[in-house]
Design a protein around this motif. Sequence first.
Motif, PDB file in Angstrom:
ATOM      1  N   ALA A 172       0.778  -1.239   0.017  1.00 52.15           N
ATOM      2  CA  ALA A 172      -0.293   0.007   0.148  1.00 52.15           C
ATOM      3  C   ALA A 172       0.641   1.365  -0.038  1.00 52.15           C
ATOM      4  O   ALA A 172       0.450   2.391  -0.576  1.00 52.15           O
ATOM      5  CB  ALA A 172      -1.041   0.113   1.305  1.00 52.15           C
ATOM      6  N   LYS A 173       1.969   1.200   0.746  1.00 52.74           N
ATOM      7  CA  LYS A 173       2.816   2.303   0.621  1.00 52.74           C
ATOM      8  C   LYS A 173       3.476   2.894  -0.634  1.00 52.74           C
ATOM      9  O   LYS A 173       3.325   4.020  -1.288  1.00 52.74           O
ATOM     10  CB  LYS A 173       4.141   2.081   1.643  1.00 52.74           C
ATOM     11  N   GLU A 174       3.782   1.811  -1.570  1.00 52.33           N
ATOM     12  CA  GLU A 174       4.123   1.751  -3.036  1.00 52.33           C
ATOM     13  C   GLU A 174       2.795   2.474  -3.774  1.00 52.33           C
ATOM     14  O   GLU A 174       3.277   3.308  -4.753  1.00 52.33           O
ATOM     15  CB  GLU A 174       4.536   0.629  -3.607  1.00 52.33           C
ATOM     16  N   MET A 175       1.735   2.065  -3.442  1.00 54.48           N
ATOM     17  CA  MET A 175       0.360   2.515  -4.229  1.00 54.48           C
ATOM     18  C   MET A 175       0.224   3.834  -3.911  1.00 54.48           C
ATOM     19  O   MET A 175      -0.088   4.932  -4.648  1.00 54.48           O
ATOM     20  CB  MET A 175      -0.806   1.662  -3.660  1.00 54.48           C
ATOM     21  N   VAL A 176       0.527   4.165  -2.662  1.00 55.08           N
ATOM     22  CA  VAL A 176       0.121   5.791  -2.099  1.00 55.08           C
ATOM     23  C   VAL A 176       1.131   6.614  -2.905  1.00 55.08           C
ATOM     24  O   VAL A 176       0.776   7.760  -3.263  1.00 55.08           O
ATOM     25  CB  VAL A 176       0.330   5.788  -0.768  1.00 55.08           C
TER      26      VAL A 176
ATOM     27  N   TYR B  36      -0.767  -1.469   6.053  1.00 51.74           N
ATOM     28  CA  TYR B  36       0.128  -0.344   6.137  1.00 51.74           C
ATOM     29  C   TYR B  36      -0.674   0.861   7.037  1.00 51.74           C
ATOM     30  O   TYR B  36       0.057   1.483   7.923  1.00 51.74           O
ATOM     31  CB  TYR B  36       0.039   0.388   4.687  1.00 51.74           C
ATOM     32  N   GLN B  37      -2.015   1.043   6.876  1.00 47.85           N
ATOM     33  CA  GLN B  37      -2.618   1.780   7.939  1.00 47.85           C
ATOM     34  C   GLN B  37      -2.323   1.183   9.336  1.00 47.85           C
ATOM     35  O   GLN B  37      -2.032   1.903  10.251  1.00 47.85           O
ATOM     36  CB  GLN B  37      -4.032   1.871   7.425  1.00 47.85           C
ATOM     37  N   SER B  38      -2.170   0.112   9.674  1.00 45.50           N
ATOM     38  CA  SER B  38      -2.074  -0.102  10.995  1.00 45.50           C
ATOM     39  C   SER B  38      -0.818  -0.242  11.486  1.00 45.50           C
ATOM     40  O   SER B  38      -0.437   0.122  12.583  1.00 45.50           O
ATOM     41  CB  SER B  38      -2.486  -2.037  11.119  1.00 45.50           C
ATOM     42  N   TYR B  39      -0.032  -0.222  10.590  1.00 43.41           N
ATOM     43  CA  TYR B  39       1.436   0.065  10.876  1.00 43.41           C
ATOM     44  C   TYR B  39       1.691   1.306  11.312  1.00 43.41           C
ATOM     45  O   TYR B  39       2.476   1.814  12.321  1.00 43.41           O
ATOM     46  CB  TYR B  39       2.601  -0.417   9.626  1.00 43.41           C
ATOM     47  N   LEU B  40       1.088   2.206  10.381  1.00 43.63           N
ATOM     48  CA  LEU B  40       1.095   3.990  10.834  1.00 43.63           C
ATOM     49  C   LEU B  40       0.386   4.280  12.023  1.00 43.63           C
ATOM     50  O   LEU B  40       0.960   5.001  13.053  1.00 43.63           O
ATOM     51  CB  LEU B  40       0.523   4.672   9.639  1.00 43.63           C
ATOM     52  N   TRP B  41      -0.266   3.491  12.340  1.00 43.42           N
ATOM     53  CA  TRP B  41      -1.264   3.762  13.652  1.00 43.42           C
ATOM     54  C   TRP B  41      -0.286   3.120  14.930  1.00 43.42           C
ATOM     55  O   TRP B  41      -0.224   3.905  15.889  1.00 43.42           O
ATOM     56  CB  TRP B  41      -2.589   3.080  13.656  1.00 43.42           C
TER      57      TRP B  41
ATOM     58  N   LYS C 282     -11.211   2.943  -5.754  1.00 43.18           N
ATOM     59  CA  LYS C 282     -11.126   2.201  -4.812  1.00 43.18           C
ATOM     60  C   LYS C 282      -9.698   1.236  -4.923  1.00 43.18           C
ATOM     61  O   LYS C 282      -9.111   1.341  -6.196  1.00 43.18           O
ATOM     62  CB  LYS C 282     -12.196   0.681  -5.155  1.00 43.18           C
ATOM     63  N   PRO C 283      -8.870   0.730  -4.108  1.00 40.98           N
ATOM     64  CA  PRO C 283      -9.353   0.755  -2.682  1.00 40.98           C
ATOM     65  C   PRO C 283      -9.155   2.268  -2.081  1.00 40.98           C
ATOM     66  O   PRO C 283      -8.409   2.827  -2.440  1.00 40.98           O
ATOM     67  CB  PRO C 283      -8.672  -0.387  -2.001  1.00 40.98           C
ATOM     68  N   PHE C 284      -9.660   2.216  -0.502  1.00 41.11           N
ATOM     69  CA  PHE C 284      -9.448   3.404  -0.091  1.00 41.11           C
ATOM     70  C   PHE C 284      -9.251   3.080   1.616  1.00 41.11           C
ATOM     71  O   PHE C 284      -9.736   1.880   1.672  1.00 41.11           O
ATOM     72  CB  PHE C 284     -10.539   4.355  -0.134  1.00 41.11           C
ATOM     73  N   PHE C 285      -8.431   3.712   2.342  1.00 42.00           N
ATOM     74  CA  PHE C 285      -8.287   3.464   3.707  1.00 42.00           C
ATOM     75  C   PHE C 285      -9.261   3.730   4.647  1.00 42.00           C
ATOM     76  O   PHE C 285     -10.272   4.604   4.274  1.00 42.00           O
ATOM     77  CB  PHE C 285      -7.098   4.491   4.135  1.00 42.00           C
ATOM     78  N   SER C 286      -9.632   2.838   5.412  1.00 43.36           N
ATOM     79  CA  SER C 286     -10.674   3.119   6.390  1.00 43.36           C
ATOM     80  C   SER C 286     -10.482   4.196   7.377  1.00 43.36           C
ATOM     81  O   SER C 286      -9.605   4.754   7.508  1.00 43.36           O
ATOM     82  CB  SER C 286     -10.789   1.691   7.403  1.00 43.36           C
ATOM     83  N   LYS C 287     -11.703   4.580   7.566  1.00 40.38           N
ATOM     84  CA  LYS C 287     -11.897   5.569   8.494  1.00 40.38           C
ATOM     85  C   LYS C 287     -12.668   5.274   9.953  1.00 40.38           C
ATOM     86  O   LYS C 287     -13.440   4.516   9.893  1.00 40.38           O
ATOM     87  CB  LYS C 287     -12.910   6.675   8.015  1.00 40.38           C
ATOM     88  N   GLY C 288     -12.059   5.593  11.062  1.00 41.98           N
ATOM     89  CA  GLY C 288     -12.383   5.532  12.060  1.00 41.98           C
ATOM     90  C   GLY C 288     -11.348   5.659  13.389  1.00 41.98           C
ATOM     91  O   GLY C 288     -10.302   6.276  13.218  1.00 41.98           O
ATOM     92  N   ASP C 289     -11.821   5.610  14.502  1.00 44.27           N
ATOM     93  CA  ASP C 289     -10.764   5.633  15.793  1.00 44.27           C
ATOM     94  C   ASP C 289     -10.711   4.476  16.506  1.00 44.27           C
ATOM     95  O   ASP C 289     -11.749   3.438  16.353  1.00 44.27           O
ATOM     96  CB  ASP C 289     -11.604   6.755  16.558  1.00 44.27           C
ATOM     97  N   ARG C 290      -9.609   4.242  17.019  1.00 41.66           N
ATOM     98  CA  ARG C 290      -9.284   3.326  18.005  1.00 41.66           C
ATOM     99  C   ARG C 290      -8.361   3.575  19.381  1.00 41.66           C
ATOM    100  O   ARG C 290      -7.725   4.418  19.385  1.00 41.66           O
ATOM    101  CB  ARG C 290      -8.101   2.320  17.195  1.00 41.66           C
ATOM    102  N   PRO C 291      -9.208   3.176  20.363  1.00 46.01           N
ATOM    103  CA  PRO C 291      -8.645   3.472  21.824  1.00 46.01           C
ATOM    104  C   PRO C 291      -7.177   3.156  21.873  1.00 46.01           C
ATOM    105  O   PRO C 291      -6.770   2.033  21.400  1.00 46.01           O
ATOM    106  CB  PRO C 291      -9.492   2.703  22.608  1.00 46.01           C
ATOM    107  N   ALA C 292      -6.432   3.883  22.413  1.00 48.57           N
ATOM    108  CA  ALA C 292      -5.048   3.648  22.619  1.00 48.57           C
ATOM    109  C   ALA C 292      -4.649   2.733  23.849  1.00 48.57           C
ATOM    110  O   ALA C 292      -3.688   1.949  23.649  1.00 48.57           O
ATOM    111  CB  ALA C 292      -4.134   4.911  22.776  1.00 48.57           C
TER     112      ALA C 292
END
Length: 388
Positions: free
Chosen positions: A156-160, A242-247, A333-343
Amino acid sequence: MKLKQQPQDFRVEERTDVVAGDAGDFALYRLDKTGWTTPDALAALRRRWQVDHRRLSYGGLKDRHAVTSQHLTIFRGPKRNLTHERVTVTYLGQCVEPFTAQEIRANRFTVTLRSLNAAGVSHAEAALREVADAGLPNYFDDQRFGSVGEQQEFVAKEMVFGRFERALWLALAAPYEHDRTEAKREKATLTELWGKWPECQAKLPKGHARSLVSYLAAHPTDFKGAVARLRPELQGLYLSAYQSYLWNKMLAAWLTTTLGPANLTNVELKLGTVPAPVRLPDENRAAWESLTLPLPSARVKPEPDAPWLPTVDEMLKGEGLTLAELKVKGMQKPFFSKGDRPACVRPENLSHTADADELNKGRRKLVLSFDLPRGSYATMLVKRVTSP
């Protein structure tokens, strides 16, 4: 320490408030399995009952190397049970809505850590007390990163960044630790004949990779078009990894900046070391326990005074990105999910017992029982209490 020495050492039971009745078009079932992935168990069910996958709904994936219990619904499904090779499906009744992740209240875990010495047990018990006070960082654990290859590059990073040929190579040809013989053979062909698409097409077996190579044989430079033709579930997997890695990096940066090294310990993950609190200064407790971080994407529109924004901006700067740039340009498509996650999460109903390990002579075992919210990883607690 040995984890999952046998499937019975890792038990997961899905907890839900859904109660089946007599009304509704959706049949509700409990799926109990040992040694199966959730998709494989459901594929066996669909074959036995001849059910189209679009009629089936469930809340989450449960570990293969474990004894697990979860729920699912089938639109107008059969009102009967099924037993099939360590898979049991029990009919519970009818519902008016399909079962989804939103219906999972928590997951109940019973985990046995084996082959510990006395010092290891004492260390883990002390760490459990720290977790009870300071909480557990809600990192995405290694299971989330199964699509990341041996070189730890993200499709996904290469796609971005618009590097679609590299993204496609990572998706099709990059080696993975658990590649089977057929996959290794296919990847060797792709690596050897990359760019020689007609020749590569002729040597590949039928399948998804050959269909993409066939597209390139007709459109030799359209790597974006080939990436767009990756199976949707694979595209989603790559973006979520990739999104989880960044989070995870966001959370690690916040902890390091806010609590400081004196209040942190280190936990080893597949993609690197992350910090976890061992104690909480009084002035940071409220902020930590209430902290929620967004899943990073261009769809996030933060307030200028969001307390996490400077940390996130600095982290993304290290990736060569901004929040606004975190999307796949030129593709709907595709697109990154939108949402919040408790730390921070706190394992509920946490208890433990220590005893002699009957499978490892002269060693000790530690049995942990606890509840976690859906989406949180029991293996993070294991790593936290067994890290040096």
